[in-house]
Design a protein around this motif. Sequence first.
Motif, short mmCIF file in Angstrom:
data_model
loop_
_atom_site.label_atom_id
_atom_site.label_comp_id
_atom_site.label_asym_id
_atom_site.label_seq_id
_atom_site.Cartn_x
_atom_site.Cartn_y
_atom_site.Cartn_z
N HIS A 176 0.85 -1.20 0.00
CA HIS A 176 0.00 0.00 0.00
C HIS A 176 0.88 1.25 0.00
O HIS A 176 1.56 1.52 1.00
CB HIS A 176 -0.87 0.04 1.26
CG HIS A 176 -1.81 -1.10 1.39
ND1 HIS A 176 -3.18 -0.96 1.22
CD2 HIS A 176 -1.61 -2.41 1.70
CE1 HIS A 176 -3.77 -2.14 1.42
NE2 HIS A 176 -2.84 -3.04 1.71
N GLN B 36 0.47 3.81 2.96
CA GLN B 36 0.70 3.26 4.29
C GLN B 36 2.16 3.29 4.72
O GLN B 36 2.48 2.86 5.83
CB GLN B 36 0.12 1.84 4.38
CG GLN B 36 -1.39 1.83 4.27
CD GLN B 36 -1.99 0.44 4.38
OE1 GLN B 36 -1.33 -0.48 4.82
NE2 GLN B 36 -3.25 0.31 3.98
N LEU C 221 -6.08 -6.11 12.94
CA LEU C 221 -6.47 -5.54 11.64
C LEU C 221 -7.55 -4.46 11.71
O LEU C 221 -7.34 -3.34 11.23
CB LEU C 221 -6.92 -6.67 10.69
CG LEU C 221 -7.49 -6.16 9.37
CD1 LEU C 221 -6.44 -5.46 8.54
CD2 LEU C 221 -8.13 -7.30 8.59
N TRP D 117 -6.62 -1.41 13.62
CA TRP D 117 -5.48 -0.79 12.93
C TRP D 117 -5.98 0.04 11.73
O TRP D 117 -5.51 1.16 11.50
CB TRP D 117 -4.52 -1.90 12.48
CG TRP D 117 -3.35 -1.47 11.68
CD1 TRP D 117 -2.17 -0.96 12.14
CD2 TRP D 117 -3.22 -1.53 10.25
NE1 TRP D 117 -1.31 -0.70 11.08
CE2 TRP D 117 -1.94 -1.05 9.92
CE3 TRP D 117 -4.07 -1.96 9.22
CZ2 TRP D 117 -1.49 -0.98 8.60
CZ3 TRP D 117 -3.62 -1.89 7.91
CH2 TRP D 117 -2.35 -1.41 7.61
N LEU D 118 -6.96 -0.49 11.00
CA LEU D 118 -7.51 0.27 9.86
C LEU D 118 -8.12 1.58 10.35
O LEU D 118 -7.86 2.65 9.80
CB LEU D 118 -8.59 -0.55 9.13
CG LEU D 118 -8.09 -1.72 8.26
CD1 LEU D 118 -9.27 -2.54 7.76
CD2 LEU D 118 -7.27 -1.20 7.08
N THR E 134 -4.79 3.66 9.65
CA THR E 134 -4.72 3.59 8.20
C THR E 134 -5.68 4.53 7.51
O THR E 134 -5.29 5.29 6.60
CB THR E 134 -4.99 2.13 7.76
OG1 THR E 134 -4.10 1.31 8.51
CG2 THR E 134 -4.74 1.93 6.30
N ARG F 160 -11.14 -2.91 -1.94
CA ARG F 160 -10.34 -2.93 -0.69
C ARG F 160 -10.52 -4.28 0.03
O ARG F 160 -9.58 -5.01 0.22
CB ARG F 160 -10.74 -1.80 0.24
CG ARG F 160 -9.93 -1.89 1.49
CD ARG F 160 -10.00 -0.78 2.45
NE ARG F 160 -8.68 -0.71 3.04
CZ ARG F 160 -7.87 0.32 3.00
NH1 ARG F 160 -8.27 1.45 2.45
NH2 ARG F 160 -6.67 0.26 3.51
N HIS G 194 -8.22 -8.04 -0.52
CA HIS G 194 -7.79 -8.80 0.65
C HIS G 194 -8.79 -9.92 0.90
O HIS G 194 -9.98 -9.74 0.64
CB HIS G 194 -7.76 -7.91 1.89
CG HIS G 194 -6.80 -6.76 1.81
ND1 HIS G 194 -7.15 -5.54 1.27
CD2 HIS G 194 -5.51 -6.64 2.21
CE1 HIS G 194 -6.10 -4.72 1.34
NE2 HIS G 194 -5.10 -5.37 1.90
N GLU H 50 -7.95 -12.67 6.26
CA GLU H 50 -6.70 -12.27 6.91
C GLU H 50 -6.77 -12.51 8.42
O GLU H 50 -5.78 -12.90 9.03
CB GLU H 50 -6.46 -10.78 6.60
CG GLU H 50 -5.28 -10.15 7.28
CD GLU H 50 -5.07 -8.70 6.85
OE1 GLU H 50 -5.89 -8.20 6.04
OE2 GLU H 50 -4.09 -8.07 7.31
N HIS I 299 -3.20 -12.34 1.65
CA HIS I 299 -3.34 -13.09 2.91
C HIS I 299 -3.85 -14.52 2.74
O HIS I 299 -3.08 -15.45 2.76
CB HIS I 299 -4.14 -12.30 3.96
CG HIS I 299 -3.62 -10.91 4.13
ND1 HIS I 299 -2.33 -10.66 4.57
CD2 HIS I 299 -4.16 -9.69 3.84
CE1 HIS I 299 -2.11 -9.35 4.58
NE2 HIS I 299 -3.20 -8.74 4.13
N LEU J 214 0.46 -7.87 12.69
CA LEU J 214 -0.94 -7.63 13.09
C LEU J 214 -1.54 -8.82 13.83
O LEU J 214 -2.72 -8.81 14.20
CB LEU J 214 -1.79 -7.28 11.86
CG LEU J 214 -1.44 -5.96 11.14
CD1 LEU J 214 -2.31 -5.76 9.90
CD2 LEU J 214 -1.61 -4.76 12.08
N ASP K 42 3.10 -6.18 2.04
CA ASP K 42 1.91 -5.58 2.67
C ASP K 42 2.25 -4.44 3.63
O ASP K 42 1.63 -4.29 4.67
CB ASP K 42 1.03 -6.63 3.37
CG ASP K 42 -0.31 -6.04 3.79
OD1 ASP K 42 -0.80 -5.12 3.10
OD2 ASP K 42 -0.85 -6.47 4.84
N1 GUN Z 1 -7.96 -5.32 4.77
C1 GUN Z 1 -8.61 -4.25 4.28
N2 GUN Z 1 -7.78 -3.20 4.12
C2 GUN Z 1 -6.57 -3.61 4.51
C3 GUN Z 1 -5.30 -2.96 4.58
O1 GUN Z 1 -5.12 -1.81 4.24
N3 GUN Z 1 -4.27 -3.72 5.05
C4 GUN Z 1 -4.43 -5.02 5.41
N4 GUN Z 1 -3.37 -5.71 5.85
N5 GUN Z 1 -5.61 -5.64 5.38
C5 GUN Z 1 -6.67 -4.94 4.93
#
Ligand code: GUN
Length: 440
Positions: free
Chosen positions: A75, A78, A89, A92-93, A97, A200, A231, A234, A270, A299, A321
Amino acid sequence: MKFALRADLLDFTHAPAWGSTATDGLRFRPDHWLLVDGGRIVGAQPGHQPPGTDWQLHDHRGRLLLPGFIDTHVHCPQLDVIASYGTGLLDWLNTYTFPAELRYASADVAHEGAARFLDALLAHGTTTAVVFPTVHKVSAEALFEAAAARGMAIVTGKVLMDRHAPPGLLDDVTGAQADCEDLIQRHHGRGRNRYAVTVRFAATSSREQLAMAGALCRRHAGPDGVYMQTHVAENTDEVRWIGQLFPEARSYLDVYHAHGLLHERAVLAHGIWLDAADRALLRDTGAQIAHSPSSNLFLGSGLFDWQAAIDTPHRVSLASDVGGGTSLSLLRTMAEAYKVQALRGARLSAWTALHSATLGAAESLGLAHEIGHLGTGAVADLVLWDWACGPVAVQRDAIARGAVPGAAAQDLHARVFAWMTLADERNRVATWVAGRLHSG
Ligand code: GUN
Ligand code: ZN
């Protein structure tokens, strides 16, 4: 301009066997000249046979020359949140993010960010990447322009997201479709730029938007068609949420399948929490998993089952990533991938790791005619590396080579594995893109 590089040449002609340290598939040509003319590789010959006086010679004997690495999931915006503390995750978003991505609405931020990002990739030995920008059209535009200025082959596209994110990061189906069509028309197949329909993840797109994305893939299908990136599976909280949002789907991956998003040019990051039916679907559609071990560890997402991918089989490539991942270096990423497999009781050979970031990725992307190897006709995307950097690695390399009295020489895999595990961007000496030396 004709030039020749003297070094130890390392690339692959086909996939090495999983779990084997034998050199099947490897093409190692110690002390050879690689000949480059007009931005392409035109041949190779032994070090004691230099080409004629009309060639500019660069003698790097004792160093390692590889095709530039291919990062299949990273990304751009990022870089600003790499190494952010304390979350899994979904938190974190929201915490790091999305706020960082909001800044990319500005054309200035997008252009500066794209330039910084691509220069950083090259400085880490990566010459091609499949990249997420942001929802903003200008962020994809900036990446295409910056990649073209550097001569890089890049795959990217405006991110699609029309729900479950801050208002400044949302598009709508009609406007997004128009933006995608315009970007495809102006950038896809122009020079080395390729477009990816960029969902996304299923949580941030409505069913209508997923259907629009699938229609884009169908409309622009074929051997030179558009890519798709997203994605999948994950994180267990994420998988549960997708199950609530799409109760009709058999699985998370099935959401994408139902909307026509799985095909040979689909790259899904992932793929940790998949079952056998999902893996068979990846196999049958030709879609690939971009395995992102550094991100998965950072993560706390989980341990990718590479053995199951081999058994199915379905395609796997390697990805940083960033910013979930903590380094743009695909060498560091390989070292992390080895540790993930070790935790699963499996062993990742240096050959499989290196192949998955070079020829394997190129083949999965349908780009092996252009990148991923040092064969005649390939574009000269090249990275020169030191075998060792710093006293610990220098001694370890000397041991592997049998250059330390009393220590028997080890086989080539042992030497390359130690390099892969200990090396990073500090070992990089130079990067060429289409035969042009990158100044960074
Ligand atoms: N799933 C949706 N958006 C993201 C992202 O920006 N990074 C990661 N690792 N997983 C996501
Ligand atoms: Zn990602």
